[in-house]
Design a protein around this motif. Structure first.
Motif, PDB file in Angstrom:
ATOM      1  N   LEU A 285      12.825   8.513   3.560  1.00  0.00           N
ATOM      2  CA  LEU A 285      13.420   9.827   4.003  1.00  0.00           C
ATOM      3  C   LEU A 285      13.618  10.074   5.501  1.00  0.00           C
ATOM      4  CD1 LEU A 285      14.448  12.471   2.707  1.00  0.00           C
ATOM      5  CD2 LEU A 285      12.243  13.203   2.857  1.00  0.00           C
ATOM      6  N   VAL A 286      12.644   9.626   5.982  1.00  0.00           N
ATOM      7  CA  VAL A 286      12.741   9.854   7.555  1.00  0.00           C
ATOM      8  C   VAL A 286      13.826   8.732   8.149  1.00  0.00           C
ATOM      9  CG1 VAL A 286      11.412   9.134   9.725  1.00  0.00           C
ATOM     10  CG2 VAL A 286      10.276  10.495   7.923  1.00  0.00           C
ATOM     11  N   VAL A 287      13.826   7.563   7.742  1.00  0.00           N
ATOM     12  CA  VAL A 287      14.904   6.528   8.177  1.00  0.00           C
ATOM     13  C   VAL A 287      16.269   7.068   7.715  1.00  0.00           C
ATOM     14  CG1 VAL A 287      15.788   4.189   7.842  1.00  0.00           C
ATOM     15  CG2 VAL A 287      13.561   4.616   8.243  1.00  0.00           C
ATOM     16  N   LEU A 288      16.510   7.646   6.566  1.00  0.00           N
ATOM     17  CA  LEU A 288      17.811   8.241   6.233  1.00  0.00           C
ATOM     18  C   LEU A 288      17.989   9.377   6.943  1.00  0.00           C
ATOM     19  CD1 LEU A 288      20.031   7.741   4.265  1.00  0.00           C
ATOM     20  CD2 LEU A 288      18.651   9.425   2.548  1.00  0.00           C
ATOM     21  N   THR A 289      17.102  10.313   7.288  1.00  0.00           N
ATOM     22  CA  THR A 289      17.308  11.535   8.202  1.00  0.00           C
ATOM     23  C   THR A 289      17.838  11.139   9.432  1.00  0.00           C
ATOM     24  OG1 THR A 289      15.672  12.485   7.041  1.00  0.00           O
ATOM     25  CG2 THR A 289      16.475  13.483   8.939  1.00  0.00           C
TER      26      THR A 289
ATOM     27  N   GLY B 275       0.732  -1.354   0.033  1.00  0.00           N
ATOM     28  CA  GLY B 275       0.111   0.008   0.063  1.00  0.00           C
ATOM     29  C   GLY B 275       0.844   1.207   0.167  1.00  0.00           C
ATOM     30  N   LEU B 276       1.936   1.330   0.841  1.00  0.00           N
ATOM     31  CA  LEU B 276       2.798   2.358   0.875  1.00  0.00           C
ATOM     32  C   LEU B 276       3.623   2.744  -0.634  1.00  0.00           C
ATOM     33  CD1 LEU B 276       4.423   2.050   4.386  1.00  0.00           C
ATOM     34  CD2 LEU B 276       2.830   3.652   3.528  1.00  0.00           C
ATOM     35  N   ARG B 277       3.983   1.568  -1.086  1.00  0.00           N
ATOM     36  CA  ARG B 277       4.545   1.680  -2.462  1.00  0.00           C
ATOM     37  C   ARG B 277       3.680   2.117  -3.423  1.00  0.00           C
ATOM     38  NH1 ARG B 277       5.879  -3.777  -2.876  1.00  0.00           N
ATOM     39  NH2 ARG B 277       7.128  -3.979  -0.988  1.00  0.00           N
ATOM     40  N   SER B 278       2.509   1.651  -3.414  1.00  0.00           N
ATOM     41  CA  SER B 278       1.502   2.127  -4.475  1.00  0.00           C
ATOM     42  C   SER B 278       1.118   3.531  -4.300  1.00  0.00           C
ATOM     43  CB  SER B 278       0.416   1.354  -4.489  1.00  0.00           C
ATOM     44  OG  SER B 278      -0.421   1.381  -3.229  1.00  0.00           O
ATOM     45  N   SER B 279       1.091   3.980  -3.089  1.00  0.00           N
ATOM     46  CA  SER B 279       0.624   5.455  -2.925  1.00  0.00           C
ATOM     47  C   SER B 279       1.862   6.265  -2.969  1.00  0.00           C
ATOM     48  CB  SER B 279      -0.017   5.655  -1.713  1.00  0.00           C
ATOM     49  OG  SER B 279       0.636   5.452  -0.441  1.00  0.00           O
ATOM     50  N   GLY B 280       3.135   5.852  -3.184  1.00  0.00           N
ATOM     51  CA  GLY B 280       4.270   6.639  -3.224  1.00  0.00           C
ATOM     52  C   GLY B 280       4.683   7.170  -1.492  1.00  0.00           C
ATOM     53  N   LYS B 281       4.140   6.646  -0.685  1.00  0.00           N
ATOM     54  CA  LYS B 281       4.336   7.153   0.714  1.00  0.00           C
ATOM     55  C   LYS B 281       5.481   6.574   1.354  1.00  0.00           C
ATOM     56  CE  LYS B 281      -0.341   8.472   2.219  1.00  0.00           C
ATOM     57  NZ  LYS B 281      -1.320   8.318   2.923  1.00  0.00           N
ATOM     58  N   ILE B 282       5.766   5.329   0.308  1.00  0.00           N
ATOM     59  CA  ILE B 282       7.266   4.534   0.908  1.00  0.00           C
ATOM     60  C   ILE B 282       8.567   5.495   1.081  1.00  0.00           C
ATOM     61  CG2 ILE B 282       7.988   3.897  -1.241  1.00  0.00           C
ATOM     62  CD1 ILE B 282       8.111   1.717   1.942  1.00  0.00           C
ATOM     63  N   TRP B 283       8.500   6.643  -0.039  1.00  0.00           N
ATOM     64  CA  TRP B 283       9.574   7.352  -0.220  1.00  0.00           C
ATOM     65  C   TRP B 283       9.533   8.427   1.052  1.00  0.00           C
ATOM     66  CZ3 TRP B 283      12.989   5.758  -2.843  1.00  0.00           C
ATOM     67  CH2 TRP B 283      12.674   5.084  -4.297  1.00  0.00           C
ATOM     68  N   VAL B 284       8.392   8.680   1.799  1.00  0.00           N
ATOM     69  CA  VAL B 284       8.662   9.460   3.018  1.00  0.00           C
ATOM     70  C   VAL B 284       9.116   8.602   4.054  1.00  0.00           C
ATOM     71  CG1 VAL B 284       6.883  10.453   4.784  1.00  0.00           C
ATOM     72  CG2 VAL B 284       6.340  10.694   2.410  1.00  0.00           C
ATOM     73  N   VAL B 285       8.755   7.186   3.990  1.00  0.00           N
ATOM     74  CA  VAL B 285       9.348   6.516   5.247  1.00  0.00           C
ATOM     75  C   VAL B 285      10.902   6.449   5.133  1.00  0.00           C
ATOM     76  CG1 VAL B 285       9.582   3.976   6.226  1.00  0.00           C
ATOM     77  CG2 VAL B 285       7.389   5.113   5.302  1.00  0.00           C
TER      78      VAL B 285
END
Length: 71
Positions: free
Chosen positions: A44-48, A32-42
């Motif tokens: 980005l937060v982990v990388l930060t 679900g996260l991948r399909s809505s594009g929200k995986i990139w938010v996750v």
């Protein structure tokens, strides 16, 4: 020699986890996260967080070196 064995066992275990993970069905939340594009938010937060931890450790190391040289 001990570190070599430990490294080899770690690599062997990670390879086993990768092959086992490919056989598991896809997780619905990740799909679900991948399909809505929200995986990139996750990501980005982990990388930060990881970058922040490394910067904090680097600054502590510099301060410790400064204190060691001061004595």
């Amino acid at each position: 020699m001990k570190t070599l064995i430990t490294t080899f066992l770690t690599i062997l275990c990670s390879l086993e986890l990768v092959t086992a993970q490919s056989q598991i069905e896809q997780i619905e939340m990740a799909t679900g996260l991948r399909s809505s594009g929200k995986i990139w938010v996750v990501v980005l937060v982990v990388l930060t967080l990881i970058i922040g931890v490394f910067l904090y450790l680097f600054s502590i190391d510099r301060k410790i070196k400064k204190l060691e040289n001061h004595k």
